[in-house]
Design a protein around this motif. Structure first.
Motif, PDB file in Angstrom:
ATOM      1  N   UNK A  54       0.854  -1.194   0.000  1.00 36.55           N
ATOM      2  CA  UNK A  54       0.000   0.000   0.000  1.00 36.55           C
ATOM      3  C   UNK A  54       0.879   1.229   0.000  1.00 36.55           C
ATOM      4  N   UNK A  55       1.995   1.125   0.719  1.00 36.19           N
ATOM      5  CA  UNK A  55       2.916   2.249   0.788  1.00 36.19           C
ATOM      6  C   UNK A  55       4.293   1.713   1.139  1.00 36.19           C
ATOM      7  N   UNK A  56       5.326   2.385   0.645  1.00 41.96           N
ATOM      8  CA  UNK A  56       6.691   2.029   1.013  1.00 41.96           C
ATOM      9  C   UNK A  56       7.204   3.186   1.852  1.00 41.96           C
TER      10      UNK A  56
ATOM     11  N   UNK B 236       9.862   5.384   4.577  1.00 45.92           N
ATOM     12  CA  UNK B 236      11.238   5.855   4.486  1.00 45.92           C
ATOM     13  C   UNK B 236      12.282   4.888   4.960  1.00 45.92           C
ATOM     14  N   UNK B 237      11.923   4.052   5.940  1.00 40.20           N
ATOM     15  CA  UNK B 237      12.929   3.122   6.437  1.00 40.20           C
ATOM     16  C   UNK B 237      13.187   2.011   5.444  1.00 40.20           C
ATOM     17  N   UNK B 238      12.342   1.903   4.419  1.00 39.47           N
ATOM     18  CA  UNK B 238      12.465   0.805   3.469  1.00 39.47           C
ATOM     19  C   UNK B 238      11.481  -0.308   3.754  1.00 39.47           C
ATOM     20  N   UNK B 239      10.709  -0.143   4.836  1.00 40.33           N
ATOM     21  CA  UNK B 239       9.704  -1.152   5.140  1.00 40.33           C
ATOM     22  C   UNK B 239       8.451  -0.895   4.327  1.00 40.33           C
ATOM     23  N   UNK B 240       7.478  -1.810   4.431  1.00 38.18           N
ATOM     24  CA  UNK B 240       6.244  -1.595   3.668  1.00 38.18           C
ATOM     25  C   UNK B 240       5.028  -1.660   4.575  1.00 38.18           C
ATOM     26  N   UNK B 241       4.003  -0.957   4.142  1.00 32.20           N
ATOM     27  CA  UNK B 241       2.705  -1.068   4.801  1.00 32.20           C
ATOM     28  C   UNK B 241       1.812  -1.797   3.816  1.00 32.20           C
ATOM     29  N   UNK B 242       1.261  -2.894   4.261  1.00 32.33           N
ATOM     30  CA  UNK B 242       0.467  -3.712   3.346  1.00 32.33           C
ATOM     31  C   UNK B 242      -0.637  -4.387   4.140  1.00 32.33           C
ATOM     32  N   UNK B 243      -1.408  -5.189   3.437  1.00 32.24           N
ATOM     33  CA  UNK B 243      -2.537  -5.850   4.079  1.00 32.24           C
ATOM     34  C   UNK B 243      -2.122  -6.644   5.309  1.00 32.24           C
ATOM     35  N   UNK B 244      -2.988  -6.675   6.291  1.00 33.82           N
ATOM     36  CA  UNK B 244      -2.727  -7.389   7.540  1.00 33.82           C
ATOM     37  C   UNK B 244      -2.323  -8.827   7.245  1.00 33.82           C
TER      38      UNK B 244
END
Lengths: 263, 326
Positions: free
Chosen positions: A159-161, A163-171
């Motif tokens: 859903x979003x990448x 700044x730390x390089x991690x991602x926000x995605x579906x649970x």
């Protein structure tokens, strides 16, 4: 020229307010604004030439975003080898494009799909893949660790990448990444570059909440709480590579790209 | 020897002025006085003579106390500004330009930078947080004060260590503001860490590979925080970034007074090492700085925003370029 920038900002804000929880929308709007206004065309005396330069850059941005999925699909082909087993979580059109292209290139692979409760994304994805004649196996979300032995790689969208390089995605993405990491399986993320957001969550609760109701099928007593968050944050150390239209990147490059754009 | 320089040098020697920002600002203000009172000797150019004078003052400062990275970067900036002065400029014009450049540097790179850092950092403090900090950092103090002003409910755990006990002055100021604090020494860090939700640390310098160079004991705090999965946020202005890479604490450090660790002031009966200090096989090692690897750092908050430690070389590269354009 300042007026035009203000107008653009107003339009961007009203677009963002339609869905305040969507990270890709916010990130896309912000990046578009930066990309378009970060040009020396604004110093041009002639308003018309400056305006046409802005329109040119805007169209280029749109073109890049459209083509992004094709570019990502092309870049990821080298990573899908014959006979591999891919685990997919969530319904991402980018990942679907990747798998479609691989099927069209006559690669032999099979896909394991998580069910993706409660959105049932796994069912939608397996439908699509069945149409492409790709062998698909559905798993319930809890069966990921059980099946991780036979999996060669994990493919997710984002859903979003951040700044730390991690991602926000579906649970569920974080869970799968943790299991894959502990069993030494690579986790690949396919995301367009307009999803790079200027967020930096420190833990799971450090994000704007995005809640959606869950239907368990049976009535729940009112005293029982339900965790309704729709997404989670996967830290960068559990991700192997990011496939973006800017190329195949390691998670640490996301911040470099954002700094260069925002500095 | 200019009296302003002499005064500042003595302050460094006695420890009255300590901390990267304070030392840098004091040094630059002393140099402003020097420039104000400067007049070019005959047969010499302003830029070469002034640079030589500044260099001699810098060696005096180094004699009083070795330079910090912040001071080193400020001196490089000043020398590059002096070198860039056009030859056609008159002496008084050159002097006013240099003085305003120094003012600009202090304002932009330290004062405004601190404001930006504080505005970013307070977004990471939530109600109910327990913030742990070590020693006394000017940036962290400003963050805590600002968060308190904004009405956030949090409490502070202040970890301190001998021999400098720098945390005590910070403790007084925080308690005076009404912030609830817990004070402990570093030997209790593994006990207190499970209570902390965030760790805020200051830095003397951040090196190119993301390694943080700061007061001795900080690396310990960060390591324990990492073991307990507590995020570590390092607050550092961008002018303290440096291109060098350091892998351990020994290869480049500063030594403090060895007797400070041998004696406990006010407790004569504990001075067991009296007389032993002269022995050949005893070395009293009082290190001032230590080095924290980038794995322990969750994010670095600078005036360029919140960045992961892997992005430090990008900022060093971009920042130097901006420097050249200034």
């Amino acid at each position: 020229m300042m007026e035009l920038e203000i107008e653009l900002k107003k339009a961007s804000d009203s677009l963002k307010s339609w869905d305040t929880t969507s990270i890709s929308l916010t990130a896309g709007c912000d990046l578009f604004m930066r990309y378009v206004t970060r040009t020396s065309a604004l110093e041009y005396e002639d308003f018309n030439s400056a305006k046409s330069r802005l329109i040119e850059r805007a169209e280029k941005f749109g073109e890049i975003s459209y083509k992004a999925r094709r570019i990502i699909a092309m870049l990821s082909q080298d990573f899908i080898f014959d006979g591999c087993t891919i685990l997919v979580h969530g319904f991402s059109r980018v990942v679907l494009e990747v798998l479609k292209t691989a099927a069209q290139n006559k690669k032999l692979f099979r896909v394991l799909c998580t069910e993706g409760r409660p959105d049932r994304t796994g069912l939608r994805l397996s439908n699509e893949l069945a149409k492409l004649d790709v062998p698909v196996k559905l798993l319930i979300d809890s069966a990921v660790a059980y099946s991780m032995d036979e999996i060669d790689m994990v493919f997710v969208g984002a859903d979003g990448v951040v700044e730390s390089g991690g991602i926000i995605n579906m649970m569920g993405t974080y869970q799968i990444a943790l299991v894959a990491h502990s069993m030494n399986k690579p986790v690949y993320v396919a995301a367009e570059s307009y999803k790079f957001a200027r967020l930096y969550p420190l833990d799971q609760k450090d994000m704007a909440p995005a809640l959606r109701p869950i239907d368990f099928g049976v009535p729940i007593p009112s005293k029982v709480e339900v965790e309704t968050s729709a997404r989670d944050y996967t830290p960068p150390q559990y991700l192997t590579l990011l496939f973006t239209d800017l190329g195949v990147l390691t998670p640490s490059v996301v911040s470099d790209e954002l700094i260069q754009l925002y500095l | 020897m200019h009296p302003a320089v002499y005064k500042v040098g003595l302050h460094y020697l006695s420890g009255d002025i300590s901390g990267g920002n304070a030392r840098c600002i004091a040094m630059l203000q002393a140099f402003q006085e020097v420039i104000k009172d400067y007049s070019t000797p005959p047969e010499k150019t302003l830029s070469r003579d002034l640079t030589a004078k500044i260099s001699s003052y810098v060696s005096f400062f180094t004699e009083c106390r070795p330079l910090s990275v912040s001071m080193g970067n400020a001196i490089r900036f000043l020398k590059s500004r002096i070198a860039k002065l056009p030859l056609t400029m008159s002496e008084s014009e050159a002097k006013t330009t240099l003085q305003s450049d120094i003012d600009h540097f202090i304002n932009e790179k330290i004062i405004v930078a601190d404001k930006v850092i504080v505005s970013h950092a307070v977004t990471k403090i939530r109600d109910g947080d327990v913030l742990l900090t070590y020693g006394s950092s000017s940036a962290v103090e400003m963050i805590l004060q600002r968060a308190h002003e904004l009405g956030k409910q949090f409490r502070v755990v202040l970890v301190d260590s001998r021999p400098k006990l720098e945390g005590q002055l910070l403790l007084r100021r925080l308690v005076a503001k009404g912030i609830s604090c817990t004070y402990t020494h570093i030997n209790a860090i593994s006990y207190i860490m499970h209570e902390a939700t965030r760790v805020f640390l200051g830095a003397s310098a951040v090196l190119s590979n993301g390694t943080v160079y700061s007061r001795v004991g900080t690396a310990c705090v960060a390591m324990v925080a990492h073991a307990f999965d507590v995020p570590v946020l390092v607050c550092c202005e961008a002018y303290k970034f440096h291109e060098r890479v350091q892998l351990d604490s020994i290869c480049s450090n500063e030594l403090g007074d060895p007797h400070a660790i041998a004696n406990v002031p006010g407790r004569e009966q504990l001075n067991f090492l009296d007389g032993c200090a002269k022995s050949d096989n005893l070395q009293l090692l009082n290190l001032i700085y230590d080095v924290m690897p980038s794995d322990y750092v969750s994010m670095i908050i600078t005036d360029y925003g919140m960045v992961p430690p892997t992005s430090v070389p990008v900022i060093v590269r971009e920042y130097r370029r901006e420097h050249l354009w200034m």
